[in-house]
Scaffold this active site. Sequence first.
Site, PDB file in Angstrom:
ATOM      1  N   CYS A 128       3.506 -11.199  -5.021  1.00 46.65           N
ATOM      2  CA  CYS A 128       2.084 -11.049  -4.717  1.00 46.65           C
ATOM      3  C   CYS A 128       1.219 -11.477  -5.894  1.00 46.65           C
ATOM      4  CB  CYS A 128       1.771  -9.613  -4.324  1.00 46.65           C
ATOM      5  SG  CYS A 128       2.263  -8.401  -5.560  1.00 46.65           S
TER       6      CYS A 128
ATOM      7  N   GLU B 255      -1.691  -2.447  -1.048  1.00 45.08           N
ATOM      8  CA  GLU B 255      -1.714  -3.629  -1.932  1.00 45.08           C
ATOM      9  C   GLU B 255      -1.267  -4.788  -1.067  1.00 45.08           C
ATOM     10  OE1 GLU B 255      -0.074  -6.570  -3.271  1.00 45.08           O
ATOM     11  OE2 GLU B 255       1.376  -5.325  -4.345  1.00 45.08           O
TER      12      GLU B 255
END
Length: 508
Positions: A286, A249
């Site tokens: 993020c 990720e």
Amino acid sequence: MSKTFTAVNPATGQSVGSAITEWDFDLTSAAIKSAEKVKSKLAGTNPTQRAALLNAIANEIEAQKEKLAEISHLETALPMARVSGEVMRTVIQIRAFAELVKTGAHLLPIIDLADLNYLPVARPDLRKSQQPLGVVAIFAASNFPLAFSVAGGDTASALAAGCPVVVKAHPSHPNTCQMVYEAVIKAITSQGLPKEIFTLVQGVNPEITHWLAKAPEITAVGFTGSGLVGKLLIKLSQEREVPIPVYAEMGSLNPVFFTPTSLVEKSEELAKAAMDSALLASGQFCTKPGIIVVPNDSLGDKFIEQVEAYISGQKVGPLLNKGIASRFIEAISSISKAKAVRVITGVNNPEGFGVTPSIFVVDWKDVNNHDDLLEEHFGPTSVIIRAPFDQFLTVAKAMSGQLASAIHAGSNEDVTALVNQLSQLAGRLIWNGFPTSVSVTAAQNHGGQWPASSSHTTSVGLDALYRFVRPVVYQNFPDKQLPAELQNGNPYGIERVINGERSNKVIN
């Protein structure tokens, strides 16, 4: 003599905590081999035993929650409320996996009984369930010292899947990592399992990444962090004699679109909320809204004015380490020189690894003047793009893969085409909200199209477990030779799919 290193307090720039011993190649390799030797011990646990292990880990971490919050606060300068909440998020997500595996649902048992009349040809007895991959390497994230670190979602899902774990601690918070590791080991041994099923590798040497990714005993990698390291892990994994999956990720821009109707209704409220989301945790999520798209008319101009008024008084905490701060300052300086880009700044933080919140405003037609405008920048920044409302779909089509995206629109406004386009890019779509909040639930997805993620899987939520298992089919096996979840007597008492129907009954 062994090398050591220490953490650095981002608020002061000074060393903090105990000195940590740097792992070398031999120590790392030995730990991986030890994990491989005992993998059957964890894989062989039944649903009740697996759940008990996970709950024991959660209990040990919760028992240390005050100490963990204190050391984490010192090593990251994140607010005490934030790290205290993160301890409990870590605990809660581990317990969620415990509840899943206790039911046996993670095994996904499917049984198609033999049928001589099956078309086009007779069907043999086929029984399928999920089996653990083997030893998994996990890389702790810098921005979540607990929830995406040593015992975070990647580790919890791998252990729930029945895989031994070798974790690379993040050097920005090594004492936090060590304390969590000790809690996990205490829980493992309390359940009568070998401590070798869980290992913590410490160090600042970048070669550790290579050692883990290339070790032949490692069967998969879980990573949360930068695109640079994520892509390196993918490259290393594909260069092996036996390639392995890398579940990386790697962040994204998470674009947020504001229609004219939404700004008519509550422009000032949305401007403040957008900036709060962009600056949350000093912009080190993020899921931060790195792109904000507004109409290039008086409504958009008013929104930008409200952003400027709000940002002018905003000061954020320091960034997590010197490297992140340096890269942020370099990127902001570069973008500020781009043609047709306006800069809105907040209050400078001169202490430690402090930086200045910086919001950029640019017209869509000028975005191509600087490539960095459509790249993620870790820190308190976002890019506001002005575009004609009828070009919002064009803007969305120019975007790469995203973890999340949001649309603010009126209740009766038809933005179906925009929604459909964003659904092709993002793993999560938000209506009239912002992407920074990620609930840990069975329905959650935290992953998106490349380059946000390396695969279509999620790193948050219960489905994260399925990254670390593989389906195995047993054809025409005698009952006693089958895994327990596939045996006629259903000794676990779990729900199975038998000839297309869900049932927890035995097979006579």
